[in-house]
Design an enzyme around this catalytic site. Structure first.
Site, short mmCIF file in Angstrom:
data_model
loop_
_atom_site.label_atom_id
_atom_site.label_comp_id
_atom_site.label_asym_id
_atom_site.label_seq_id
_atom_site.Cartn_x
_atom_site.Cartn_y
_atom_site.Cartn_z
N LYS A 172 0.83 -1.21 0.00
CA LYS A 172 0.00 0.00 0.00
C LYS A 172 0.87 1.26 0.00
O LYS A 172 1.79 1.39 0.81
CB LYS A 172 -0.91 0.00 1.24
CG LYS A 172 -1.84 -1.23 1.28
CD LYS A 172 -2.63 -1.31 2.56
CE LYS A 172 -1.74 -1.55 3.76
NZ LYS A 172 -2.49 -1.70 5.02
N THR A 204 -6.02 9.49 10.08
CA THR A 204 -6.24 8.30 9.26
C THR A 204 -5.97 7.05 10.10
O THR A 204 -5.75 5.97 9.56
CB THR A 204 -5.32 8.32 8.03
OG1 THR A 204 -4.00 8.61 8.47
CG2 THR A 204 -5.77 9.36 7.03
N GLY A 206 -6.31 3.77 11.83
CA GLY A 206 -7.22 2.64 11.60
C GLY A 206 -7.52 2.36 10.15
O GLY A 206 -8.26 1.42 9.83
N THR A 207 -6.91 3.12 9.25
CA THR A 207 -7.18 2.94 7.82
C THR A 207 -6.78 1.54 7.34
O THR A 207 -7.53 0.88 6.62
CB THR A 207 -6.38 3.98 7.00
OG1 THR A 207 -6.59 5.25 7.59
CG2 THR A 207 -6.83 4.02 5.57
N GLY A 208 -5.60 1.10 7.79
CA GLY A 208 -5.11 -0.22 7.36
C GLY A 208 -6.00 -1.33 7.86
O GLY A 208 -6.30 -2.30 7.13
N CYS A 209 -6.44 -1.22 9.11
CA CYS A 209 -7.33 -2.24 9.71
C CYS A 209 -8.62 -2.33 8.90
O CYS A 209 -9.10 -3.41 8.55
CB CYS A 209 -7.68 -1.89 11.15
SG CYS A 209 -6.25 -1.63 12.21
#
Ligand code: PXL
Length: 258
Positions: A172, A204, A206-209
């Site tokens: 990513k 941002t 928590g975006t990956g979760c």
């Protein structure tokens, strides 16, 4: 099923995963690995859950429900990673759920979330079991052992990691902070790019979760890998666009539309 940590601010971790699963109308099970007292930008304390209790949560879920997909988030220690691998490997290969591994290592605040020995456990046991691994730039850097600073670096790292572990990698590129947020899938065949406008937002966390949970939900619904990522990318982009800014609460009149 999400196997992940609890984020008290509920933007990341199992809280983000469950909210995402609900959005896609899939029932989420949880195996909590640790409890993190935090707010975006500040991790106060972390307590791991006993490995036996992590194992029991996973085992009971598998014994009771037809689990279609698993995502792992913050696994905290080598011992917890080993328990996750044991429970997955216990299932007959043909009936194993899809496995999305989000190799969470560092919070967006810069705080280390994973014990150093745990990276080795990821490499030796968990990554080879994955249907998809979703590192961000820093995590891909940690896995390749070099600092990645451009889209060209990201592409090289993704190809290398997919070949090394023999499983698909979605690397990513949001942390490159370009005009567009580009993620590259290295699976079977040519690499595929998933692109969305890069949105400058205050938070941002928590975006990956949320992104990996959305991919897992789509896989649970029977989508192929590429369609699952495409849907999840649309979802995460909208989630970032509409994210809560608690420093500037919306006026009540703006909330009425809900
Ligand atoms: O965003 C990474 C992350 C994942 N899981 C938990 C977290 C965090 C970030 O702080 O607390 C539980």
């Amino acid at each position: 099923m999400t196997i992940a940590g609890s984020d008290s601010s509920a933007g990341a971790g199992i809280q983000a995963d469950l909210k995402t699963f609900s959005h896609f109308h899939v029932h989420g099970l949880t195996a909590v690995t640790c409890i993190v007292a935090e707010v975006p930008g500040r991790v106060q304390s972390i307590q791991a859950i006993d490995v036996g209790v992590v194992r029991d949560q996973i085992k009971l879920g598998f014994e009771t429900y037809p689990v279609r997909a698993v995502k792992t988030g913050l696994l905290y220690s080598a011992g917890i990673i080993a328990a996750v691998c044991d429970e997955l490997e216990r299932l007959p290969r043909a009936s194993r759920p899809a496995l999305v591994v989000d190799p969470v290592m560092i919070a967006s605040s810069g705080d280390a979330l994973l014990q150093p020995l745990a990276v080795k456990a990821y490499e030796e046991r968990l990554l080879p079991l994955a249907s998809l691994v979703t590192p961000n730039l820093d995590e891909a850097g940690a896995l390749t052992g070099r600092k990645l600073a451009s889209l060209a670096d990201l592409r090289a790292a993704g190809g290398e990691l997919a070949a090394r572990f023999g499983v698909p990698f979605l690397v990513k590129g949001g942390h490159l902070r370009g005009k567009t947020a580009v993620d590259v899938l290295f699976g079977s065949g040519e690499p595929t790019e998933f692109t969305a406008p890069f949105l400058q937002r205050a938070c941002t966390h928590g975006t990956g979760c949320t992104y990996s949970a959305a991919i897992a939900a789509q896989l649970a619904l029977g989508q192929d890998l590429s369609s699952a990522i495409g849907e999840a990318k649309l979802f995460i982009t909208r989630a970032i666009r509409e994210s809560l800014n608690w420093l500037q609460p919306r006026p009540v009149s703006a909330l009425k539309q809900w």
